[in-house]
Design a protein around this motif. Structure first.
Motif, PDB file in Angstrom:
ATOM      1  N   GLU A 198       0.838  -1.210   0.000  1.00 49.59           N
ATOM      2  CA  GLU A 198       0.000   0.000   0.000  1.00 49.59           C
ATOM      3  C   GLU A 198       0.873   1.262   0.000  1.00 49.59           C
ATOM      4  O   GLU A 198       0.470   2.307  -0.528  1.00 49.59           O
ATOM      5  CB  GLU A 198      -0.961   0.015   1.192  1.00 49.59           C
ATOM      6  CG  GLU A 198      -2.025  -1.065   1.166  1.00 49.59           C
ATOM      7  CD  GLU A 198      -3.219  -0.768   0.240  1.00 49.59           C
ATOM      8  OE1 GLU A 198      -3.127   0.139  -0.611  1.00 49.59           O
ATOM      9  OE2 GLU A 198      -4.245  -1.473   0.363  1.00 49.59           O
ATOM     10  N   ILE A 199       2.093   1.158   0.546  1.00 47.44           N
ATOM     11  CA  ILE A 199       3.009   2.310   0.473  1.00 47.44           C
ATOM     12  C   ILE A 199       3.531   2.442  -0.958  1.00 47.44           C
ATOM     13  O   ILE A 199       3.627   3.542  -1.507  1.00 47.44           O
ATOM     14  CB  ILE A 199       4.168   2.155   1.472  1.00 47.44           C
ATOM     15  CG1 ILE A 199       3.651   2.143   2.911  1.00 47.44           C
ATOM     16  CG2 ILE A 199       5.179   3.286   1.295  1.00 47.44           C
ATOM     17  CD1 ILE A 199       4.716   1.923   3.979  1.00 47.44           C
ATOM     18  N   ILE A 200       3.821   1.311  -1.599  1.00 47.98           N
ATOM     19  CA  ILE A 200       4.226   1.355  -3.011  1.00 47.98           C
ATOM     20  C   ILE A 200       3.096   1.951  -3.838  1.00 47.98           C
ATOM     21  O   ILE A 200       3.314   2.761  -4.744  1.00 47.98           O
ATOM     22  CB  ILE A 200       4.612  -0.060  -3.504  1.00 47.98           C
ATOM     23  CG1 ILE A 200       5.946  -0.497  -2.885  1.00 47.98           C
ATOM     24  CG2 ILE A 200       4.692  -0.098  -5.032  1.00 47.98           C
ATOM     25  CD1 ILE A 200       6.365  -1.907  -3.230  1.00 47.98           C
ATOM     26  N   LYS A 201       1.845   1.596  -3.465  1.00 48.11           N
ATOM     27  CA  LYS A 201       0.705   2.155  -4.184  1.00 48.11           C
ATOM     28  C   LYS A 201       0.741   3.680  -4.159  1.00 48.11           C
ATOM     29  O   LYS A 201       0.789   4.333  -5.200  1.00 48.11           O
ATOM     30  CB  LYS A 201      -0.609   1.654  -3.560  1.00 48.11           C
ATOM     31  CG  LYS A 201      -1.863   2.348  -4.110  1.00 48.11           C
ATOM     32  CD  LYS A 201      -3.092   2.076  -3.268  1.00 48.11           C
ATOM     33  CE  LYS A 201      -3.127   2.893  -1.984  1.00 48.11           C
ATOM     34  NZ  LYS A 201      -4.391   2.639  -1.225  1.00 48.11           N
ATOM     35  N   ILE A 202       0.720   4.221  -2.961  1.00 44.66           N
ATOM     36  CA  ILE A 202       0.516   5.668  -2.816  1.00 44.66           C
ATOM     37  C   ILE A 202       1.731   6.447  -3.302  1.00 44.66           C
ATOM     38  O   ILE A 202       1.595   7.574  -3.785  1.00 44.66           O
ATOM     39  CB  ILE A 202       0.148   6.020  -1.359  1.00 44.66           C
ATOM     40  CG1 ILE A 202      -0.532   7.378  -1.285  1.00 44.66           C
ATOM     41  CG2 ILE A 202       1.340   5.924  -0.426  1.00 44.66           C
ATOM     42  CD1 ILE A 202      -1.889   7.424  -1.930  1.00 44.66           C
ATOM     43  N   THR A 203       2.902   5.823  -3.253  1.00 44.94           N
ATOM     44  CA  THR A 203       4.108   6.564  -3.673  1.00 44.94           C
ATOM     45  C   THR A 203       4.349   6.447  -5.176  1.00 44.94           C
ATOM     46  O   THR A 203       4.752   7.423  -5.817  1.00 44.94           O
ATOM     47  CB  THR A 203       5.349   6.043  -2.918  1.00 44.94           C
ATOM     48  OG1 THR A 203       5.517   4.638  -3.159  1.00 44.94           O
ATOM     49  CG2 THR A 203       5.223   6.292  -1.423  1.00 44.94           C
ATOM     50  N   HIS A 312       3.488   6.106 -20.924  1.00 47.42           N
ATOM     51  CA  HIS A 312       3.335   7.011 -19.757  1.00 47.42           C
ATOM     52  C   HIS A 312       4.521   6.919 -18.809  1.00 47.42           C
ATOM     53  O   HIS A 312       4.667   7.745 -17.927  1.00 47.42           O
ATOM     54  CB  HIS A 312       2.057   6.665 -18.991  1.00 47.42           C
ATOM     55  CG  HIS A 312       0.809   6.957 -19.768  1.00 47.42           C
ATOM     56  ND1 HIS A 312       0.480   8.220 -20.199  1.00 47.42           N
ATOM     57  CD2 HIS A 312      -0.181   6.134 -20.213  1.00 47.42           C
ATOM     58  CE1 HIS A 312      -0.656   8.184 -20.865  1.00 47.42           C
ATOM     59  NE2 HIS A 312      -1.082   6.937 -20.888  1.00 47.42           N
ATOM     60  N   ILE A 313       5.347   5.884 -18.976  1.00 49.59           N
ATOM     61  CA  ILE A 313       6.504   5.663 -18.112  1.00 49.59           C
ATOM     62  C   ILE A 313       7.546   4.979 -18.992  1.00 49.59           C
ATOM     63  O   ILE A 313       7.176   4.229 -19.907  1.00 49.59           O
ATOM     64  CB  ILE A 313       6.091   4.784 -16.897  1.00 49.59           C
ATOM     65  CG1 ILE A 313       7.159   4.704 -15.840  1.00 49.59           C
ATOM     66  CG2 ILE A 313       5.647   3.407 -17.327  1.00 49.59           C
ATOM     67  CD1 ILE A 313       6.661   4.032 -14.545  1.00 49.59           C
ATOM     68  N   ASP A 314       8.861   5.262 -18.772  1.00 49.21           N
ATOM     69  CA  ASP A 314       9.830   4.583 -19.639  1.00 49.21           C
ATOM     70  C   ASP A 314      10.243   3.245 -19.014  1.00 49.21           C
ATOM     71  O   ASP A 314       9.927   2.949 -17.852  1.00 49.21           O
ATOM     72  CB  ASP A 314      11.037   5.499 -19.920  1.00 49.21           C
ATOM     73  CG  ASP A 314      11.870   5.770 -18.672  1.00 49.21           C
ATOM     74  OD1 ASP A 314      12.516   6.829 -18.620  1.00 49.21           O
ATOM     75  OD2 ASP A 314      11.846   4.936 -17.732  1.00 49.21           O
ATOM     76  N   ALA A 315      10.944   2.436 -19.792  1.00 44.25           N
ATOM     77  CA  ALA A 315      11.282   1.073 -19.370  1.00 44.25           C
ATOM     78  C   ALA A 315      12.168   1.079 -18.123  1.00 44.25           C
ATOM     79  O   ALA A 315      12.032   0.216 -17.242  1.00 44.25           O
ATOM     80  CB  ALA A 315      11.964   0.332 -20.512  1.00 44.25           C
ATOM     81  N   THR A 316      13.007   2.107 -18.002  1.00 49.87           N
ATOM     82  CA  THR A 316      13.881   2.172 -16.820  1.00 49.87           C
ATOM     83  C   THR A 316      13.050   2.346 -15.553  1.00 49.87           C
ATOM     84  O   THR A 316      13.232   1.649 -14.556  1.00 49.87           O
ATOM     85  CB  THR A 316      14.872   3.348 -16.967  1.00 49.87           C
ATOM     86  OG1 THR A 316      15.565   3.199 -18.200  1.00 49.87           O
ATOM     87  CG2 THR A 316      15.843   3.393 -15.808  1.00 49.87           C
ATOM     88  N   ILE A 365       6.632   7.943 -12.344  1.00 51.05           N
ATOM     89  CA  ILE A 365       6.565   7.683 -10.895  1.00 51.05           C
ATOM     90  C   ILE A 365       6.284   8.979 -10.147  1.00 51.05           C
ATOM     91  O   ILE A 365       6.894  10.011 -10.387  1.00 51.05           O
ATOM     92  CB  ILE A 365       7.903   7.083 -10.400  1.00 51.05           C
ATOM     93  CG1 ILE A 365       8.085   5.666 -10.951  1.00 51.05           C
ATOM     94  CG2 ILE A 365       7.946   7.037  -8.863  1.00 51.05           C
ATOM     95  CD1 ILE A 365       9.459   5.056 -10.657  1.00 51.05           C
ATOM     96  N   GLY A 366       5.302   8.889  -9.252  1.00 47.80           N
ATOM     97  CA  GLY A 366       4.939  10.054  -8.436  1.00 47.80           C
ATOM     98  C   GLY A 366       3.723  10.791  -8.952  1.00 47.80           C
ATOM     99  O   GLY A 366       3.164  11.638  -8.262  1.00 47.80           O
ATOM    100  N   THR A 367       3.319  10.437 -10.186  1.00 49.12           N
ATOM    101  CA  THR A 367       2.111  11.060 -10.753  1.00 49.12           C
ATOM    102  C   THR A 367       1.297   9.963 -11.444  1.00 49.12           C
ATOM    103  O   THR A 367       1.793   8.845 -11.617  1.00 49.12           O
ATOM    104  CB  THR A 367       2.487  12.117 -11.824  1.00 49.12           C
ATOM    105  OG1 THR A 367       3.127  11.418 -12.905  1.00 49.12           O
ATOM    106  CG2 THR A 367       3.413  13.163 -11.243  1.00 49.12           C
ATOM    107  N   CYS A 368       0.062  10.298 -11.840  1.00 51.11           N
ATOM    108  CA  CYS A 368      -0.733   9.242 -12.479  1.00 51.11           C
ATOM    109  C   CYS A 368      -1.705   9.802 -13.502  1.00 51.11           C
ATOM    110  O   CYS A 368      -2.043  10.997 -13.457  1.00 51.11           O
ATOM    111  CB  CYS A 368      -1.424   8.410 -11.415  1.00 51.11           C
ATOM    112  SG  CYS A 368      -3.149   8.715 -11.100  1.00 51.11           S
ATOM    113  N   VAL A 369      -2.079   8.937 -14.441  1.00 47.06           N
ATOM    114  CA  VAL A 369      -3.183   9.241 -15.360  1.00 47.06           C
ATOM    115  C   VAL A 369      -4.179   8.105 -15.241  1.00 47.06           C
ATOM    116  O   VAL A 369      -3.861   7.027 -14.716  1.00 47.06           O
ATOM    117  CB  VAL A 369      -2.704   9.372 -16.827  1.00 47.06           C
ATOM    118  CG1 VAL A 369      -1.809  10.577 -17.002  1.00 47.06           C
ATOM    119  CG2 VAL A 369      -2.034   8.088 -17.300  1.00 47.06           C
TER     120      VAL A 369
END
Ligand code: NAD
Ligand code: I22
Ligand code: ZN
Length: 410
Positions: A198-203, A312-316, A365-369
């Motif tokens: 859940e911490i991985i979720k929110i972060t 929306h995110i790169d492979a790295t 990471i840190g933002t979302c769509v």
């Protein structure tokens, strides 16, 4: 709860009511909630001279004596209801047992039961409080990582109905949440791991800085129960404790920043729902359910692979997220995650989300769509790609102690 504002208008054919109810609650850190020198808990119950405590049975075995001594030291009569619950009994029948305890205790209208335990206890007993006389105030003391940073931060309570996750519930804030992270000292590592999901979720979708802290300290936090016990590889150092506090504080703060403007979820585009799109169906699919954290982690891992495929995110960054999950022993894949289940889970969540998918994915990471247009074909193709990626990881993406009966005390 006093109504803060209300208007009534009437004409010959219509009466119109508009009323706004104040929701007011606090979450307070306490270092040693059952230490008689700390009066936060006694202050709530002193006026009544008594307290009904609904406590998870495992927690009662570990902390029940301290709780009883605390109330005795404050000359407050304590009645204890031991709650035995896991994901397979997170159901209305368990709520009824708690409601019977309220009746037997003779709970008075504004008297607040005390709920002590993890997310299972606070969800089920919180729903009992939401239902009893249509709303009974209550106090929560969360004792697991999931409870401390998520389940007791949220005002959502509820139970499963047959194989439908959290299908019955309410928005019912407790008046007070007392946050004592010292409970993590006894929390089994598989439950610390469970909460880290859940911490991985929110972060991952809400706080890049805290994700970076988790990435840097994850294994040490897991082994030392967030700095509360020394491990073989890592010491519970002051520096690690400081990182643990920053991570959990910011996780709570971010959850509240995202949930408070939307407490009754009128806006169904919810960042906090990352990892909760297909997992509500997946979690209860096996005969013995997944632990919640593992189910949502599989969903988050697949969603991260999907996010990379969508650009929306790169492979790295994708691999950073998957690697952290794997290093912590969280599940990234499962044979239960089949195209058929994905199709069934998509149909279910479309109903929950008012006809749109609203799948939160990191961007980056840190933002979302929110994705609304993911077809079953695209999802299955993402699953194929995901399966290839995680096959290279330890355990082939399988988690450590991922299922409810694997973590229970023998
Ligand atoms: N309401 C919400 O918004 C919300 C948010 C996240 C999760 N949840 C729900 O929370 C549930 C999972 O909660 P959980 O992971 O806390 O499970 P849990 O309550 O079952 O606790 C996990 C295990 O740890 C034991 N335990 C609890 N505290 C302990 C301690 N301090 N020391 C030793 N053992 C301890 C419990 O007896 C149990 O065996 C799921 O049903 C999930 O749906 C709700
Ligand atoms: O697991 C839970 C709630 O049980 C939380 O961690 C989570 O952030 C959210 O509440 C989820 O979005 C679940 O919401 P919903 O789909 O049940 O409405
Ligand atoms: Zn969750």
């Amino acid at each position: 709860m006093a109504i803060v504002e209300s208007t009534l208008t009437a004409d010959v054919t219509t009466f119109r009511v508009e009323a706004y109810e104040k929701i007011d609650y606090t979450l307070q850190y306490v270092d040693g909630v059952f230490d008689p020198a700390n009066t936060q808990l006694a202050d709530v119950y002193r006026p009544w001279g008594r307290c009904l405590m609904v406590i998870d049975d495992v927690v009662d075995d570990l902390y029940g004596e301290r709780a009883r001594a605390y109330f005795a030291a404050h000359d407050i009569e304590l009645t204890v209801y031991r709650l035995v619950v896991d994901e397979t009994t997170k159901a209305w029948t368990t709520v009824e047992g708690i409601i019977d305890a309220f009746t037997e205790f003779g709970l008075v209208r504004k008297e607040q039961p005390l709920i002590v335990g993890g997310g299972l206890a606070t969800d089920v007993a919180g729903f009992a409080c939401a239902s009893f006389r249509r709303a009974t105030p209550y106090v929560r003391i969360p004792t697991t990582l999931i409870g401390l940073i998520d389940a007791s931060v949220s005002i959502k309570v509820g139970v499963n109905h047959r194989k439908y996750k959290n299908r019955l519930g309410a928005y019912h804030a407790s008046s007070t949440v007392l946050l004592d992270f010292g409970f993590l000292a006894t929390l089994p590592v598989d439950q610390v791991r469970n909460g880290m999901a859940e911490i991985i979720k929110i972060t991952t979708v809400g706080d890049r800085h805290t994700f970076d802290l988790m990435d840097a300290h994850g294994e040490a936090l897991l082994e030392t129960h967030f700095g509360h016990v020394d491990g073989e590889q890592h010491a519970a150092s002051a520096e690690l404790r400081a990182a643990a506090h920053e991570i959990t504080y910011r996780s709570i703060q971010r959850m509240l920043e995202l949930e408070v403007p939307n407490l009754h979820e009128l806006d169904l585009d919810r960042v906090i729902a990352f990892g909760h799109t297909w997992s509500p169906t997946l979690e209860l699919a096996p005969e013995v359910p997944f632990f919640h954290g593992h189910a949502i982690n599989i969903d988050m891992a697949l969603s991260t692979t999907l996010a990379e495929q969508r650009g929306h995110i790169d492979a790295t960054e994708r691999d950073r997220v998957l690697s952290l999950m794997s290093r912590l022993g969280l599940s990234l894949d499962s044979p239960h995650l089949t195209p058929e289940l994905l199709e069934r889970a998509t149909a279910a969540i479309l109903q929950t989300r008012d006809g749109r998918l609203r799948a939160a994915v990191p961007a980056p990471i840190g933002t979302c769509v929110f994705l609304d247009d993911v077809s079953t074909d695209e999802l299955v193709s993402a699953l194929d790609k995901h399966r290839t990626l995680v096959a290279e990881l330890p355990r082939g993406g399988a988690g450590v102690q991922a299922f409810v009966d694997e973590g229970l005390p023998a």
